[in-house]
Design a protein around this motif. Structure first.
Motif, PDB file in Angstrom:
ATOM      1  N   VAL A 125       0.865  -1.145  -0.170  1.00 45.66           N
ATOM      2  CA  VAL A 125       0.010  -0.005  -0.038  1.00 45.66           C
ATOM      3  C   VAL A 125       0.846   1.250   0.017  1.00 45.66           C
ATOM      4  N   THR A 126       0.741   2.004  -0.896  1.00 43.33           N
ATOM      5  CA  THR A 126       1.579   3.377  -1.286  1.00 43.33           C
ATOM      6  C   THR A 126       1.044   4.419  -0.030  1.00 43.33           C
ATOM      7  N   VAL A 127       1.881   4.697   0.854  1.00 40.06           N
ATOM      8  CA  VAL A 127       1.810   5.578   1.950  1.00 40.06           C
ATOM      9  C   VAL A 127       3.142   6.678   1.975  1.00 40.06           C
ATOM     10  N   THR A 128       2.877   7.638   2.225  1.00 41.32           N
ATOM     11  CA  THR A 128       4.007   8.758   2.776  1.00 41.32           C
ATOM     12  C   THR A 128       4.138   8.762   4.074  1.00 41.32           C
ATOM     13  N   GLN A 129       5.418   8.923   4.530  1.00 36.96           N
ATOM     14  CA  GLN A 129       5.658   9.007   5.877  1.00 36.96           C
ATOM     15  C   GLN A 129       5.673  10.444   6.003  1.00 36.96           C
ATOM     16  N   LEU A 130       4.787  10.985   7.067  1.00 33.01           N
ATOM     17  CA  LEU A 130       4.719  12.306   7.472  1.00 33.01           C
ATOM     18  C   LEU A 130       6.188  12.649   8.146  1.00 33.01           C
ATOM     19  N   LEU A 131       6.583  13.815   7.801  1.00 29.75           N
ATOM     20  CA  LEU A 131       7.825  14.274   8.780  1.00 29.75           C
ATOM     21  C   LEU A 131       7.482  14.405  10.217  1.00 29.75           C
ATOM     22  N   LEU A 132       8.374  13.794  11.068  1.00 28.67           N
ATOM     23  CA  LEU A 132       7.983  13.833  12.307  1.00 28.67           C
ATOM     24  C   LEU A 132       7.836  15.213  12.911  1.00 28.67           C
ATOM     25  N   PRO A 133       7.116  15.694  13.856  1.00 23.15           N
ATOM     26  CA  PRO A 133       7.162  17.005  14.306  1.00 23.15           C
ATOM     27  C   PRO A 133       8.454  17.289  15.216  1.00 23.15           C
ATOM     28  N   PRO A 134       8.922  18.602  15.463  1.00 22.18           N
ATOM     29  CA  PRO A 134       9.912  18.433  16.413  1.00 22.18           C
ATOM     30  C   PRO A 134       9.375  18.019  17.759  1.00 22.18           C
ATOM     31  N   ALA A 135      10.236  17.414  18.560  1.00 22.41           N
ATOM     32  CA  ALA A 135       9.926  17.080  19.881  1.00 22.41           C
ATOM     33  C   ALA A 135       9.079  18.132  20.839  1.00 22.41           C
ATOM     34  N   SER A 136       9.813  19.183  20.823  1.00 22.83           N
ATOM     35  CA  SER A 136       9.311  20.475  21.368  1.00 22.83           C
ATOM     36  C   SER A 136       9.566  21.690  20.736  1.00 22.83           C
ATOM     37  N   VAL A 137       8.795  22.434  20.888  1.00 25.51           N
ATOM     38  CA  VAL A 137       8.788  24.061  20.128  1.00 25.51           C
ATOM     39  C   VAL A 137       8.775  25.001  21.579  1.00 25.51           C
ATOM     40  N   GLU A 138       9.786  25.661  21.485  1.00 27.77           N
ATOM     41  CA  GLU A 138       9.968  26.909  22.871  1.00 27.77           C
ATOM     42  C   GLU A 138       8.820  27.580  22.899  1.00 27.77           C
ATOM     43  N   LEU A 139       8.074  27.864  23.921  1.00 31.74           N
ATOM     44  CA  LEU A 139       6.933  28.735  24.240  1.00 31.74           C
ATOM     45  C   LEU A 139       7.461  30.011  24.473  1.00 31.74           C
ATOM     46  N   PRO A 140       6.574  31.294  24.050  1.00 26.26           N
ATOM     47  CA  PRO A 140       7.185  32.531  24.424  1.00 26.26           C
ATOM     48  C   PRO A 140       6.876  33.044  25.597  1.00 26.26           C
ATOM     49  N   ILE A 141       7.687  33.733  26.495  1.00 26.34           N
ATOM     50  CA  ILE A 141       7.612  33.911  27.906  1.00 26.34           C
ATOM     51  C   ILE A 141       8.483  35.266  28.041  1.00 26.34           C
ATOM     52  N   LEU A 183       8.220  27.802  31.781  1.00 26.08           N
ATOM     53  CA  LEU A 183       9.556  27.581  32.155  1.00 26.08           C
ATOM     54  C   LEU A 183       9.944  26.152  32.160  1.00 26.08           C
ATOM     55  N   ILE A 184       8.932  25.440  32.773  1.00 25.64           N
ATOM     56  CA  ILE A 184       9.496  23.858  32.822  1.00 25.64           C
ATOM     57  C   ILE A 184       9.490  23.219  31.291  1.00 25.64           C
ATOM     58  N   HIS A 185       8.285  23.790  30.651  1.00 26.20           N
ATOM     59  CA  HIS A 185       8.386  23.452  29.326  1.00 26.20           C
ATOM     60  C   HIS A 185       9.691  23.350  28.404  1.00 26.20           C
ATOM     61  N   ASN A 186      10.174  24.835  28.532  1.00 28.47           N
ATOM     62  CA  ASN A 186      11.490  25.347  27.875  1.00 28.47           C
ATOM     63  C   ASN A 186      12.635  24.940  28.352  1.00 28.47           C
ATOM     64  N   HIS A 197       7.868  13.173  22.118  1.00 21.66           N
ATOM     65  CA  HIS A 197       6.890  14.387  21.806  1.00 21.66           C
ATOM     66  C   HIS A 197       6.772  14.884  23.063  1.00 21.66           C
ATOM     67  N   VAL A 198       6.669  16.463  23.041  1.00 21.23           N
ATOM     68  CA  VAL A 198       6.552  17.364  24.328  1.00 21.23           C
ATOM     69  C   VAL A 198       5.429  18.050  23.868  1.00 21.23           C
ATOM     70  N   VAL A 199       4.377  17.990  24.410  1.00 22.66           N
ATOM     71  CA  VAL A 199       3.024  18.658  23.903  1.00 22.66           C
ATOM     72  C   VAL A 199       2.392  19.728  24.814  1.00 22.66           C
ATOM     73  N   TRP A 200       1.954  20.704  24.401  1.00 19.25           N
ATOM     74  CA  TRP A 200       1.502  21.866  25.329  1.00 19.25           C
ATOM     75  C   TRP A 200       0.052  22.095  24.820  1.00 19.25           C
ATOM     76  N   ILE A 201      -0.901  21.872  25.774  1.00 18.04           N
ATOM     77  CA  ILE A 201      -2.274  21.885  25.452  1.00 18.04           C
ATOM     78  C   ILE A 201      -3.111  22.808  26.652  1.00 18.04           C
ATOM     79  N   VAL A 202      -3.639  23.848  26.052  1.00 18.28           N
ATOM     80  CA  VAL A 202      -4.534  24.660  27.251  1.00 18.28           C
ATOM     81  C   VAL A 202      -5.847  23.887  27.282  1.00 18.28           C
TER      82      VAL A 202
END
Length: 292
Positions: A125-141, A183-186, A197-202
């Protein structure tokens, strides 16, 4: 001067007549056989697609097109209709004008189903591997934050602790819980812990579990359908995250949520090694964890 080959015209007429005026039994049998084969391939094909999606892949446009065409062919139930017409047909001396109609439809549909079967290889089955998201994106603070260093270090150490799975930050509104969580996240030590995966959800007041599941899935690039139930979404999240290390930050939660429905329950991986799943939450009420 152009010449007209009357012999070729007769040959073409004869070829057409041999198809449309012949008794349709053999073509009806061939169509039924190929239609059943296409149904089986479609079942296997859908299974392969589901497996690919669970593994964080996306199906190519070509694959989606074949799937739609095959499903349309099956849903039209052409084979069943022809079978009924053929059984009801009464041929005088083995033939009637109904043979012409059936042969015409069968010939067209045989060509269509054979083309569909030839275009798919279920084992690849022809599928395309998604590019993995970066483990974490720094949050503005703000850079002018002071007085949180002690709590920051304490909670980072708890995240590093293998025995800690859920860590809570509690207090009144406006005292800086979200700032501390960011601060912990960053923090540089978080990147050293090798979370995939480092995920931030409100979450916020009134946030439903389904929205949390959707937000989490988007952050890890997992496809969820809008009409899926909470349990179906939970199953997909669990299967996707079961062999991954994941750190989830839930800011400002008010409701009670079950960890397994977010795919964050601590369970042994299939290879026997337990993966790291950590959840850090902030909430106002200094009561029992809002996660279970």
């Amino acid at each position: 001067m152009a010449t007209f080959d009357f012999g070729k015209l007769l040959d073409r007429i004869w070829d057409a007549a041999s198809i449309y005026l012949a008794r349709p039994r053999s073509r009806v049998v061939d169509l039924h056989r190929d239609a059943e084969l296409l149904k089986a391939k479609l079942v296997d094909f859908n299974g392969a697609i589901d497996e690919a999606v669970r593994n964080g892949k996306t199906v190519t446009k070509e694959t989606q097109l074949w799937k739609r065409r095959a499903e349309t062919f099956v849903s039209e139930e052409v084979d069943d209709a022809i079978q009924r017409d053929y059984r009801a047909m009464r041929c005088l001396g083995g033939w009637s004008w109904n043979c012409v109609s059936i042969n015409r439809i069968v010939t067209k549909k045989l060509k269509e189903v054979k083309e569909l079967i030839s275009q798919v290889d279920v084992s690849r089955v022809t599928v395309t591997q998604l590019l993995l998201p970066p483990a974490s994106v720094e949050l503005p603070i703000s850079k002018n934050v002071v007085g949180m260093q002690s709590n920051l270090i304490q909670i980072v150490n708890q995240i590093r602790d293998e025995n800690a799975s859920v860590i809570g930050i509690y207090g009144m509104g406006g005292i800086g819980k979200t700032t501390l969580l960011k601060l912990i996240h960053n923090h540089e030590e978080i990147s050293k812990l090798k979370f995939q995966h480092v995920v931030w959800i409100v979450a916020s007041k009134g946030c439903k579990l389904q929205k949390l599941q959707t937000d989490l899935a988007k952050k890890v690039r997992l496809n969820l359908e809008d009409d899926e139930s909470e349990d179906d979404r939970a199953s997909k999240l669990c299967n996707f995250l079961k062999e991954k290390n994941c750190l989830l930050f839930l800011d400002d939660i008010w409701e009670s949520y079950e960890l397994y429905k977010l795919g964050m329950e601590q369970v042994p991986a299939e290879n026997g090694k337990e993966q790291k799943r950590k959840v850090v939450v902030s909430r106002r009420a200094a009561s029992k964890y809002a996660l279970k």
